[in-house]
Scaffold this active site. Structure first.
Site, PDB file in Angstrom:
ATOM      1  CE1 TYR A   1     -33.246 -71.406 -79.414  1.00 54.61           C
ATOM      2  CE2 TYR A   1     -32.895 -69.062 -79.167  1.00 54.61           C
ATOM      3  CZ  TYR A   1     -33.471 -70.118 -79.834  1.00 54.61           C
ATOM      4  OH  TYR A   1     -34.279 -69.877 -80.924  1.00 54.61           O
TER       5      TYR A   1
ATOM      6  CE  LYS B   1     -47.334 -77.528 -79.408  1.00 52.04           C
ATOM      7  NZ  LYS B   1     -48.422 -77.232 -80.348  1.00 52.04           N
TER       8      LYS B   1
ATOM      9  CG  ASP C   1     -49.751 -74.656 -82.155  1.00 47.69           C
ATOM     10  OD1 ASP C   1     -49.873 -74.091 -81.047  1.00 47.69           O
ATOM     11  OD2 ASP C   1     -50.218 -75.780 -82.380  1.00 47.69           O
TER      12      ASP C   1
ATOM     13  CG  ASP D   1     -34.860 -66.632 -82.081  1.00 45.96           C
ATOM     14  OD1 ASP D   1     -34.846 -65.571 -82.728  1.00 45.96           O
ATOM     15  OD2 ASP D   1     -33.960 -67.495 -82.176  1.00 45.96           O
TER      16      ASP D   1
ATOM     17  CG  ASP E   1     -36.864 -62.690 -86.423  1.00 47.25           C
ATOM     18  OD1 ASP E   1     -36.565 -61.771 -85.620  1.00 47.25           O
ATOM     19  OD2 ASP E   1     -36.015 -63.315 -87.089  1.00 47.25           O
TER      20      ASP E   1
END
Ligand code: NAD
Length: 358
Positions: free
Chosen positions: A137, A192, A224, A248, A252
């Site tokens: 980001y 990851k 994942d 992020d 959620d």
């Protein structure tokens, strides 16, 4: 001791929900020095900037910030730097708020609100610790460039850069390990590492920091798989730590496990425990001004503020117990209403929490 708090209600339902949280913390009998200032679209309308310098200064000089929410579709056409959401990014950057703590708690009384089976989620209590100021980001370089070679030569290409420095990983690791020490002593680091160099580096640092916390069990999971496990067996997690991008998305997802975005608080802290406390939801322009928004996420954010920035854990417990009590009484705002319970307004929910404070 006087606690200086910046109250930044913002836009939409922000004003209504922070009002209730302020009523609750004011009733605790603490010595609070509260200062309110405009932020987001409200500040843009008044001062031409979503984060005016007076608001930023107030935030910097306060022990904590109680934040409502910012944003409204009417600002969507503004240039990016003038949009309400820039206020949050500006505050995070100016105060160095690198650690985002998002609990996902499903009170047994609300087990039916989740889209998952009640037995999978009832009593869920997990904490996601998301790194907030680094990762793809913020990584440079980024932008749009021309491809120099390969099959797409000559085309335009969008690109970003993912990176984490050792200090960035270490400091979020310490926050997460310490949070785990105060809870179930289990920490799952999500990355990851099978594909990304940045993730392998992240994992190596997590393993090193773990040596300082022998009482906490560290595990690792690919992002994942973590996304799957969160819906399959979410109660197997205690604390999850992850980078900005993965956090992020996973935070959620975890929020949705509980069925109501109106119940979820959050905290963003810097290394001196100065923090910004806000509900996980946005400004909900669709229901703003109707006195129907759920103020509990903001009230619970205020409880987190007492615990993490103001060192008033007993007062935080009082608020959390009061919220439990009103749910037990069957009081529900529209977003968590189900038949057999009593529907109340934003301010009535505030009244009930005040009354339930012991
Ligand atoms: P939102 O979270 O504001 O609303 C999503 C849905 O949830 C809406 O139907 C809303 O009515 C409902 N909802 C949210 N909070 C609620 C509450 N406390 N009680 C009852 N219902 C509630 O997300 P959105 O609609 O995607 O975004 C609206 C605006 O909020 C946008 O401008 C967005 O940029 C902004 N936003 C701000 C923040 C923030 O301030 N941190 C976060 C997310 C979105």
């Amino acid at each position: 001791m006087t606690h200086k708090i910046a109250v930044l209600p913002g836009d939409g339902i922000g004003t209504e929900i922070t009002e209730q949280a302020v009523r609750v913390i004011t009733a605790l009998g603490l010595d609070l020095d509260l200062h309110t200032a405009a932020v987001g679209g409200a500040a843009f309308d008044l001062h031409g900037s979503p984060l005016p310098s007076a608001t930023l200064e107030l935030a910097q000089n306060s022990a904590a910030i109680l934040f409502g929410a910012v944003g409204d579709w009417k600002y969507d056409a503004l240039p990016r730097e003038s949009r309400p959401e820039q206020a949050i990014l500006g505050l995070r950057k100016a105060l160095g708020l690198f650690a985002n703590l998002r609990p996902a708690i499903l009170y047994p009384q609300l087990a039916n609100a989740s889209s998952l089976k009640p037995e999978v989620v009832s009593g869920l209590d997990i904490l996601i610790v998301r790194e907030l100021t680094g990762d793809i980001y913020f990584g440079q370089p980024r932008g749009v460039r021309q491809v120099e070679e390969g099959p797409f030569k000559g085309e335009q290409q969008g690109f970003d850069t993912m990176h984490y420095a050792e200090t960035e990983v270490r400091r979020i690791a310490h926050v997460a390990f310490q949070a785990a020490q105060k809870r179930g002593k289990k920490l799952c680091s999500v990355d990851k590492a099978n594909v990304l160099e940045t993730s392998q580096f992240w994992r190596d640092i997590m393993i090193k920091v773990a040596n300082e916390y022998p009482d906490v069990t560290l595990s690792h999971m690919y992002v994942d798989n973590a996304a799957m496990q969160l819906v399959r067996a979410p109660k197997a997690f205690d604390v999850i730590v992850t980078g900005n991008l993965f956090g992020d998305i996973l935070s959620d997802e975890a929020a949705m496990l509980t069925g109501s975005i109106g119940m979820l608080p959050s905290a963003s802290l810097n290394s001196s425990n100065q923090g910004l406390y806000e509900p996980s939801h946005g400004s909900a322009p669709d229901i703003a001004g109707q006195n129907i928004a759920n103020p509990l996420a903001t009230i619970l954010s205020a409880a987190m503020m007492l615990r993490y920035s103001l060192n008033e854990a007993a007062q935080a417990d009082r608020i959390e117990s009061a919220v439990q009590a009103v749910l037990e009484q069957g009081l529900r705002t529209a977003d968590i209403y189900e038949s057999g319970t009593s529907k109340v307004s934003t301010s009535q929910m505030g009244d009930a929490v005040l009354k339930a404070l012991k």
